[in-house]
Design a protein around this motif. Sequence first.
Motif, PDB file in Angstrom:
ATOM      1  N   UNK A 102      -4.732 -26.277  43.143  1.00 21.57           N
ATOM      2  CA  UNK A 102      -4.138 -26.283  44.481  1.00 21.57           C
ATOM      3  C   UNK A 102      -4.220 -24.893  45.107  1.00 21.57           C
ATOM      4  N   UNK A 103      -3.940 -23.859  44.328  1.00 17.54           N
ATOM      5  CA  UNK A 103      -4.065 -22.489  44.831  1.00 17.54           C
ATOM      6  C   UNK A 103      -5.471 -22.224  45.341  1.00 17.54           C
ATOM      7  N   UNK A 104      -6.468 -22.612  44.560  1.00 16.98           N
ATOM      8  CA  UNK A 104      -7.857 -22.324  44.939  1.00 16.98           C
ATOM      9  C   UNK A 104      -8.261 -23.053  46.212  1.00 16.98           C
ATOM     10  N   UNK A 105      -7.715 -24.257  46.423  1.00 16.35           N
ATOM     11  CA  UNK A 105      -8.042 -24.995  47.637  1.00 16.35           C
ATOM     12  C   UNK A 105      -7.415 -24.336  48.860  1.00 16.35           C
ATOM     13  N   UNK A 106      -6.185 -23.845  48.701  1.00 15.45           N
ATOM     14  CA  UNK A 106      -5.532 -23.145  49.806  1.00 15.45           C
ATOM     15  C   UNK A 106      -6.213 -21.819  50.122  1.00 15.45           C
ATOM     16  N   UNK A 107      -6.639 -21.126  49.074  1.00 15.22           N
ATOM     17  CA  UNK A 107      -7.073 -19.748  49.244  1.00 15.22           C
ATOM     18  C   UNK A 107      -8.517 -19.687  49.730  1.00 15.22           C
ATOM     19  N   UNK A 108      -8.693 -19.829  51.036  1.00 15.84           N
ATOM     20  CA  UNK A 108     -10.001 -19.700  51.647  1.00 15.84           C
ATOM     21  C   UNK A 108     -10.238 -18.284  52.137  1.00 15.84           C
TER      22      UNK A 108
END
Length: 441
Positions: free
Chosen positions: A13-19
């Motif tokens: 989830x963090x990686x998806x948010x962190x653009x």
Amino acid sequence: MSKSKTLFVGLMLFSMFFGAGNLIFPPILGANAGTNFSLAIIGFIVTAVGLPLLVLTALSFVEGGVRTLASRVHPIFGIAFTLIVYLSLGPFLAIPRNASLAYEMGLKPFINDSPYALAGFVAVFFFLVFLVSLNQSKMLDLMGKIITPLLLLSMFALVAMGFIQLKNGALEPTTPEYVHSPFLKGFLEGYNTMDALAALAFGIVILTTLKQQGVSERKMMRREMLKAGLLAGLLLTIVYCSLGYIGVKMGGLGTFENGSVLLSSASLLLFGQWGNLLLGIIFVLACFTTCVGLVSACGNYFHSLIPKVSYKKIALFFTLISFGLANFGLNTILTVSVPFLVATYSLTIVLIVISLFHPLFGGSSSVYIVAMIFTGVVALYDGFKAFGFTFGIVDTYMSHLPFAALGLGWIVPALIGTIIGYGVSVIKGKSKTMSAQLHIK
């Protein structure tokens, strides 16, 4: 679920948010806030982390995700709003924007820029995005166990060297906003990340992942989703503070046009020519994970809308559209994307906040409808203004709305609409009670 699986879901989830946008906002905030960085970054975290967590919380309490929430206004609004959110965040705006930015930071610094280079890069980029999003059961392993740790390790190398090597160059704040109201300025910068919209889309991906991990009971799914959200929020907070502090340290070394220029300068100063490679890896990984999350979210939603069309076909269709649009370049995409996001974001926030108080007003549709109408008028106006339209005397009236100068002119109309809607629901309730009493008599 086991603690390790909960950890990996949170990392995914963090990686998806962190653009890429999340990379460039905190450093420039730090450089501009200077000695007032602490208050500014707290304000930033309130909206950049707090709002997405509110969205995930609201989604965890309803079956069917964002469409169910939006249908509380009206079923037609539920479909239209959800389509706009997914298409804006997905193939028409956010996905090609991230791919273009990955090219700008990951490959362009090392080659002679050309349309062929852009086309070749995004072709490979989207091929890999499609492969990862194709098998959702493997997404947790790939993103939670491999890609996200690599992204965090790369950022740790940059931040750690910055903390050690860069001298504390914090200067006085560079703008009046950071002097007089650093918290509010940071609050608005966090608001501009628009991650609350992304949370609407990513919620369905996390719920799908949890189901694949064997979580079926609703209460347990809600608990695991909130755990993942809190872990992702904690990581985002740590990364934002770290990148922001790098910006503070770079503040005494010059002025920077934006966060990407600041990070490029910092990585070059710390690692020499290898710094461009490290920063390129960070940007490409950040953009890649966000695109995978968005393709998966769009595929899941439209498959639920059109069950006869398989998830894989829908994911391929949206990947191809995103590939085509990414070739127009970053500037063109940004010109089109910002007005849609501006118009949608305020509606999203109001919808989510009202839904959190749903039991207090008995879920009356009047509250949702009137609040959305009042907010929608300002939201549409802001969207057209972002496109460059002018409206003469209407502009004058709109400029007098409280907080309009901050881009938050919708707040007071939303409050008024909510109060009026609640009043209508009370009157309707009394009318029904009186009718029932008369009927009994």
